[in-house]
Design a protein around this motif. Structure first.
Motif, PDB file in Angstrom:
ATOM      1  N   UNK A  58      14.919  52.870  60.407  1.00 21.23           N
ATOM      2  CA  UNK A  58      15.436  52.820  58.724  1.00 21.23           C
ATOM      3  C   UNK A  58      15.045  53.450  58.108  1.00 21.23           C
ATOM      4  N   UNK A  59      13.745  54.373  57.858  1.00 22.06           N
ATOM      5  CA  UNK A  59      13.411  54.725  56.558  1.00 22.06           C
ATOM      6  C   UNK A  59      13.962  55.985  56.980  1.00 22.06           C
ATOM      7  N   UNK A  60      14.112  56.558  58.296  1.00 21.08           N
ATOM      8  CA  UNK A  60      14.840  57.512  58.502  1.00 21.08           C
ATOM      9  C   UNK A  60      16.745  57.877  58.400  1.00 21.08           C
ATOM     10  N   UNK A  61      17.234  56.722  58.569  1.00 19.26           N
ATOM     11  CA  UNK A  61      18.605  56.173  58.689  1.00 19.26           C
ATOM     12  C   UNK A  61      19.050  56.069  56.446  1.00 19.26           C
ATOM     13  N   UNK A  62      19.648  57.569  56.814  1.00 15.48           N
ATOM     14  CA  UNK A  62      19.983  57.462  55.595  1.00 15.48           C
ATOM     15  C   UNK A  62      21.189  56.683  54.586  1.00 15.48           C
ATOM     16  N   UNK A  63      22.130  55.889  55.332  1.00 17.48           N
ATOM     17  CA  UNK A  63      22.834  55.100  54.758  1.00 17.48           C
ATOM     18  C   UNK A  63      22.058  53.528  54.476  1.00 17.48           C
ATOM     19  N   UNK A  64      20.232  53.872  55.131  1.00 20.31           N
ATOM     20  CA  UNK A  64      20.464  52.419  54.783  1.00 20.31           C
ATOM     21  C   UNK A  64      18.523  52.742  53.321  1.00 20.31           C
ATOM     22  N   UNK A  65      19.217  52.050  51.912  1.00 21.81           N
ATOM     23  CA  UNK A  65      18.657  51.520  51.083  1.00 21.81           C
ATOM     24  C   UNK A  65      17.851  50.989  51.128  1.00 21.81           C
ATOM     25  N   UNK A  66      17.977  49.688  51.613  1.00 19.79           N
ATOM     26  CA  UNK A  66      16.668  48.699  50.942  1.00 19.79           C
ATOM     27  C   UNK A  66      16.677  47.740  52.129  1.00 19.79           C
ATOM     28  N   UNK A 112       2.733  51.070  52.313  1.00 24.31           N
ATOM     29  CA  UNK A 112       3.968  52.400  52.338  1.00 24.31           C
ATOM     30  C   UNK A 112       4.554  53.041  51.604  1.00 24.31           C
ATOM     31  N   UNK A 113       5.740  51.623  52.283  1.00 21.73           N
ATOM     32  CA  UNK A 113       7.401  52.026  52.927  1.00 21.73           C
ATOM     33  C   UNK A 113       7.908  52.946  51.463  1.00 21.73           C
ATOM     34  N   UNK A 114       8.574  53.420  51.713  1.00 20.39           N
ATOM     35  CA  UNK A 114       8.921  54.443  50.136  1.00 20.39           C
ATOM     36  C   UNK A 114      10.635  54.063  50.230  1.00 20.39           C
ATOM     37  N   UNK A 115      10.849  52.862  51.042  1.00 22.45           N
ATOM     38  CA  UNK A 115      12.448  52.642  49.945  1.00 22.45           C
ATOM     39  C   UNK A 115      11.606  51.111  49.833  1.00 22.45           C
ATOM     40  N   UNK A 116      12.242  50.389  49.630  1.00 17.91           N
ATOM     41  CA  UNK A 116      12.301  48.706  48.576  1.00 17.91           C
ATOM     42  C   UNK A 116      12.234  48.049  49.452  1.00 17.91           C
ATOM     43  N   UNK A 117      11.373  46.443  49.914  1.00 19.78           N
ATOM     44  CA  UNK A 117      11.209  45.661  50.977  1.00 19.78           C
ATOM     45  C   UNK A 117      11.373  45.055  50.545  1.00 19.78           C
ATOM     46  N   UNK A 118      12.515  43.962  50.958  1.00 11.34           N
ATOM     47  CA  UNK A 118      12.379  42.314  50.555  1.00 11.34           C
ATOM     48  C   UNK A 118      12.189  40.953  52.049  1.00 11.34           C
ATOM     49  N   UNK A 119      11.335  39.847  51.358  1.00 15.02           N
ATOM     50  CA  UNK A 119      10.701  39.444  52.524  1.00 15.02           C
ATOM     51  C   UNK A 119      11.928  38.339  51.686  1.00 15.02           C
ATOM     52  N   UNK A 120      12.559  37.875  53.187  1.00 12.86           N
ATOM     53  CA  UNK A 120      13.671  36.535  52.742  1.00 12.86           C
ATOM     54  C   UNK A 120      12.562  35.292  53.763  1.00 12.86           C
ATOM     55  N   UNK A 121      12.047  34.171  53.245  1.00 13.07           N
ATOM     56  CA  UNK A 121      11.063  33.174  53.540  1.00 13.07           C
ATOM     57  C   UNK A 121      11.490  32.067  53.372  1.00 13.07           C
ATOM     58  N   UNK A 216      20.379  46.159  44.667  1.00  9.85           N
ATOM     59  CA  UNK A 216      19.557  47.598  45.125  1.00  9.85           C
ATOM     60  C   UNK A 216      20.770  48.479  45.145  1.00  9.85           C
ATOM     61  N   UNK A 217      20.763  48.660  46.421  1.00  9.60           N
ATOM     62  CA  UNK A 217      21.751  49.425  47.148  1.00  9.60           C
ATOM     63  C   UNK A 217      22.263  50.429  46.590  1.00  9.60           C
ATOM     64  N   UNK A 218      22.911  49.315  45.437  1.00 12.21           N
ATOM     65  CA  UNK A 218      24.360  49.967  44.837  1.00 12.21           C
ATOM     66  C   UNK A 218      23.785  50.629  43.386  1.00 12.21           C
ATOM     67  N   UNK A 219      22.370  51.027  42.914  1.00 12.75           N
ATOM     68  CA  UNK A 219      22.223  51.224  41.925  1.00 12.75           C
ATOM     69  C   UNK A 219      21.378  53.034  43.061  1.00 12.75           C
ATOM     70  N   UNK A 220      20.803  53.536  41.579  1.00 10.46           N
ATOM     71  CA  UNK A 220      20.466  55.332  41.959  1.00 10.46           C
ATOM     72  C   UNK A 220      19.283  55.492  43.099  1.00 10.46           C
TER      73      UNK A 220
END
Length: 277
Positions: A58-66, A112-121, A216-220
């Protein structure tokens, strides 16, 4: 039950660790599912390795932002480490150190993940599950969630990284209460002390989490990257902060096509379309 949509239409779902880690993309949002409901999604070593593989993809997938992390079933996010493995791989200090070394790269990648991560708990988030959740940038919990670190009840020492995250979120006094007693706290208490960021009714949890992810995905992306890097540096001791990195991400934002797009969209009173460049 938590209704996590499957994106089978594009057949892009992948699994790791014999299916105990599932990774896919839903509406441009990466989703990693801890899929071991028979053991309340308890983390085994192979699941840590699978998590690392999913995160890299997912880090290397440019279509994924979060990225969202979620537990399968209706009982747990992650209920902790798989204790059934302890007798074999964590039965003493030397074995435990070797176990930690094998999962070190995956834990570092998550932290140290470069993209935002959300935990859905939802349900139980205990022990090693707390370590996973606390490494995320944002934690959204259902109103039936329970949190705790039962290390004192098992006779083991919780790791430095996990305790560093716990102290940074809830402060030293609450960290001591949680660790010394091994107590469980509910989602309302977790929200009050800062362990989670939002609590949602159980039936609305997934939609609430996806709403934040889509925002988040829609922001810069560069602006979000700048915020993530800067916040990480703020949390470090002053003499260890990389001020040059902060300056560079600021420069990257100001010189970006996205900044021009943001200004133009504002003037034209339309929604901006950010490219991450």
């Amino acid at each position: 039950m938590l209704d996590v949509p499957k994106n089978n239409e594009k057949n892009n779902e992948k699994s790791y660790a014999d299916g105990k880690i599932v990774q896919g993309v839903t509406d441009g949002v990466g989703v990693i599912t801890f899929n071991n409901p028979a053991k309340r999604n308890a983390m085994s070593l192979d699941m840590w390795e699978g998590l690392g593989s999913a995160l890299i993809e997912l880090r290397d997938n440019d279509d994924v932002r979060v990225v969202i992390m979620v537990g399968a079933g209706d009982k747990a996010f992650v209920s902790g480490a798989d204790i059934s493995q302890f007798e074999k791989v964590r039965h003493n200090a030397a074995a435990s150190e070797e176990y930690s070394k094998k999962s070190e790269a995956q834990r570092a990648l998550l932290a140290n993940y470069p993209k935002p991560i959300i935990a859905c708990i939802r349900g139980f988030c205990l022990g090693g599950g707390m370590q996973v959740a606390m490494a995320a940038d944002i934690r959204i919990a259902s109103d039936n969630s329970q949190f705790g670190i039962p290390a004192a009840k098992l006779g083991i020492a919780y790791g430095y990284d996990g305790l560093r995250h716990l102290v940074s979120l809830v402060g030293p006094s609450w960290a001591q209460l949680i660790m010394y007693t091994g107590m469980k706290i509910d989602s309302a208490e977790a929200l009050r002390i800062g362990l989670v960021d939002r609590v949602s009714p159980d039936a609305e949890l997934w939609n609430a989490t996806m709403e934040i992810a889509r925002t988040i995905s829609g922001n810069a992306p560069l602006a979000i990257k700048a915020a993530k890097i800067t916040i990480a540096q703020v949390l470090k001791d002053p003499d260890k902060r990389d001020m040059n990195a902060i300056k560079q991400v600021g420069t990257d934002c100001m010189d970006s096509a996205d900044f021009r797009e943001g200004r133009q969209a504002f003037m034209e009173k339309r929604k901006p379309k950010f490219s991450g460049r």
